[in-house]
Design an enzyme around this catalytic site. Structure first.
Site, PDB file in Angstrom:
ATOM      1  N   SER A 225      17.592   9.031  11.499  1.00  0.00           N
ATOM      2  CA  SER A 225      17.772  10.286  10.697  1.00  0.00           C
ATOM      3  C   SER A 225      19.084  10.991  11.054  1.00  0.00           C
ATOM      4  O   SER A 225      18.946  11.314  12.398  1.00  0.00           O
ATOM      5  CB  SER A 225      16.438  10.757  10.468  1.00  0.00           C
ATOM      6  OG  SER A 225      16.848  12.175  10.054  1.00  0.00           O
TER       7      SER A 225
ATOM      8  N   HIS B 154      -7.811  -2.442  -2.140  1.00  0.00           N
ATOM      9  CA  HIS B 154      -7.843  -0.753  -2.623  1.00  0.00           C
ATOM     10  C   HIS B 154      -6.948  -0.094  -1.277  1.00  0.00           C
ATOM     11  O   HIS B 154      -7.246   1.272  -1.270  1.00  0.00           O
ATOM     12  CB  HIS B 154      -8.954  -0.250  -2.811  1.00  0.00           C
ATOM     13  CG  HIS B 154      -9.665  -1.051  -3.653  1.00  0.00           C
ATOM     14  ND1 HIS B 154      -9.556  -0.860  -5.016  1.00  0.00           N
ATOM     15  CD2 HIS B 154     -10.614  -2.073  -3.560  1.00  0.00           C
ATOM     16  CE1 HIS B 154     -10.529  -1.675  -5.558  1.00  0.00           C
ATOM     17  NE2 HIS B 154     -11.251  -2.649  -4.890  1.00  0.00           N
TER      18      HIS B 154
ATOM     19  N   LYS C 230      13.360   9.650  14.504  1.00  0.00           N
ATOM     20  CA  LYS C 230      13.029   8.919  13.228  1.00  0.00           C
ATOM     21  C   LYS C 230      13.482   7.474  13.675  1.00  0.00           C
ATOM     22  O   LYS C 230      14.370   7.198  13.908  1.00  0.00           O
ATOM     23  CB  LYS C 230      13.637   9.472  11.887  1.00  0.00           C
ATOM     24  CG  LYS C 230      12.842  10.654  11.481  1.00  0.00           C
ATOM     25  CD  LYS C 230      11.397  10.359  11.116  1.00  0.00           C
ATOM     26  CE  LYS C 230      11.320   9.715   9.571  1.00  0.00           C
ATOM     27  NZ  LYS C 230      11.776  10.455   8.599  1.00  0.00           N
TER      28      LYS C 230
ATOM     29  N   GLU D  22      12.608  -0.516   2.527  1.00  0.00           N
ATOM     30  CA  GLU D  22      12.685   0.190   1.377  1.00  0.00           C
ATOM     31  C   GLU D  22      13.697   0.039   0.314  1.00  0.00           C
ATOM     32  O   GLU D  22      13.480  -0.209  -0.921  1.00  0.00           O
ATOM     33  CB  GLU D  22      12.961   1.644   1.821  1.00  0.00           C
ATOM     34  CG  GLU D  22      11.787   2.530   2.657  1.00  0.00           C
ATOM     35  CD  GLU D  22      12.399   3.731   3.379  1.00  0.00           C
ATOM     36  OE1 GLU D  22      12.418   4.674   2.753  1.00  0.00           O
ATOM     37  OE2 GLU D  22      12.842   3.636   4.720  1.00  0.00           O
TER      38      GLU D  22
END
Ligand code: ARG
Length: 464
Positions: A281, A160, A287, A294
């Protein structure tokens, strides 16, 4: 010229196609990639035509030589596709006739584009499966390398997405090795059904010339021969099967991507992907974005979409060949291309990753994670699990209310729960000791992991 250029049906239909109809039907921009398979089919077919006496030996030799020149043109990216070429088959016939005159037009005898395209697609798919499996094996090897390296690193497991029990980091890494093993095996299983020759089945009902499908199959290297001309030309279930296996593989890659995304957040901080697999970024200088991971997740949508499109395409088609079936190629190509882009990028990302052993160990150190171990220890003392669960639940609640872990509970309180507990309390709550207790097959104890690694290496070796 004896044929209507790259259109193979000039005589029956007097008027040329409307521009819009033509544009809808042209497939050269995507079926051109089947040129190797199409030329192989033509060589096998020419051999049969000579055997049955439709081609003289010198005619076949001329065709063979022309097909070789044609292959060289394709290999150089120099084959002259023309606007009048409807599909790859038409383009090659048009070119052969330009080269050889009437002899070029003899090659079509006993063959339809309906058996030709299935033959091409099956051959191409065999190669595609081999490339996919090789790329999967490489990712498995990357994960195995990391699992070997981290066979002693303690890490939390999750259910979970809540911290669960401590494991060795090798365990989640190996979980992906096994998933990928089944993904590769699924492709291999499908390969057996792809490996069936259809040449000689003509448009729908075979041919009258005496072409022997068995000989064509042998010439093309297929292991089996289709039993039914309608099935041979109309069925696309093997395309659906490969697309299904591709879609399932894509979901595995997506889940691995998701794991890397989560683990590389500051919140988890378990992994740092190498710079070569990380993006900055344009606005936020601090970043480090895990774009590769992704995209592995994102590309799955595309591959699943290919399967969905193919299922809908085939559903409800009347026997046998329908032109709808021309639409089977782009989704299959795209699914394979997408996976062949994703797999090496993920392998590289996994190889580039640095795991933060300290953070992983600390995250696994929360002793509430070992409440189950305490309950199971009581079970071995003869306490019913239900009672043990309640006793330990109460200890957890008390420790939590007091703002500390189970380790810090007063000894009298532990003894009150069960007299056997105080003597081994610290050992019960030690993550490494807990890991060591999980010795059964599939468990995460060091010796179980060692056996698992051996079996995983052996399993991957069967794919090579
Ligand atoms: N290009 C077609 C396909 O990809 C094969 C041609 C069959 N066309 C035909 N009119 N029978 O399926």
């Amino acid at each position: 010229m004896s044929t209507d250029a790259g259109r193979l049906w000039g005589a029956r239909i007097a008027e040329g196609p409307a521009a819009a109809a033509w544009a809808l039907g042209v497939s050269t921009h995507f079926d051109v990639r089947l040129w190797r398979e199409d030329l192989a089919g033509s060589r096998a077919h020419a051999a049969e035509l000579e055997r049955i006496g439709v081609l003289e030996a010198d005619e076949r030799a001329a065709i063979e030589a022309a097909l070789e020149r044609c292959a060289a043109l394709f290999a150089d990216g120099a084959f002259p596709l023309e606007p009048g070429d409807e599909d790859l088959h038409g383009a090659i016939e048009r070119w052969l006739i330009d080269e050889l005159g009437d002899v070029g037009g003899k090659l079509r005898a006993g063959r339809s584009r309906n058996d030709q395209i299935v033959s091409d697609l099956r051959l191409w798919t065999l190669g595609a499966i081999d490339r996919l499996v090789a790329a999967v094996v490489d990712l498995q090897e990357a994960l195995l390398e990391r699992a070997e390296e981290h066979r002693d690193t303690v890490a939390p497991s999750y259910t979970h997405l809540q911290r669960a029990q401590p494991v060795l980091l090798a365990q989640p890494l190996l979980a992906f090795v096994w998933m990928l093993q089944r993904d590769a095996e699924r492709l291999r299983d499908a390969r057996r059904r792809v490996d069936v020759s259809v040449l000689g089945n003509g448009a729908v009902a075979g041919q009258t010339l005496g072409i022997d499908p068995e000989r064509s199959a042998t010439a093309l290297g297929f292991s089996a021969v289709a039993e039914n001309s309608i099935d041979a030309t109309a069925s696309r279930d093997v395309v659906l099967e490969v697309a299904s296996a591709a879609a399932i593989l894509a979901t595995t890659l997506s889940r691995l991507g998701e794991e890397l995304v989560l683990w590389s957040t500051s919140e988890f901080g378990f992994v740092r992907l190498g710079d070569a697999y990380t993006t900055g970024s344009s606005m936020m200088p601090q970043k480090r974005n895990p774009d590769v991971a992704e995209l592995a997740r994102g590309k799955a949508g595309r591959v699943v979409g290919a399967l969905t499109g193919l299922l809908v395409l085939v559903k409800g088609l009347p026997l046998a060949y329908d032109r709808d079936l021309q639409e089977d190629k782009e989704p299959l190509f795209d699914a394979v291309d997408t996976l062949l882009l994703t797999l090496p990028a993920l392998s590289g990302a996994v190889r580039s990753a640095t795991f933060d052993v300290e953070r992983l160990t600390a995250a696994a150190g929360d002793d509430f994670a070992l409440a189950t171990d305490v309950a199971e220890a009581l079970v071995l003392e003869g306490v019913p699990f239900r009672t043990a669960h309640e006793l330990v639940g109460a200890l957890v609640a008390e420790a939590e209310a007091a703002g500390h872990g189970l380790r810090e509970l007063p000894t009298q309180r532990i003894a009150a729960a069960h007299p056997s507990l105080p003597g081994r309390w610290q050992e019960l709550l030690d993550p490494r000791a807990a890991i060591g207790r999980r010795r059964g097959r599939g468990g995460t104890a060091p010796e179980a992991i060692a056996q698992q690694l051996t079996r995983a290496h052996a399993a991957v070796a069967t794919l090579r």
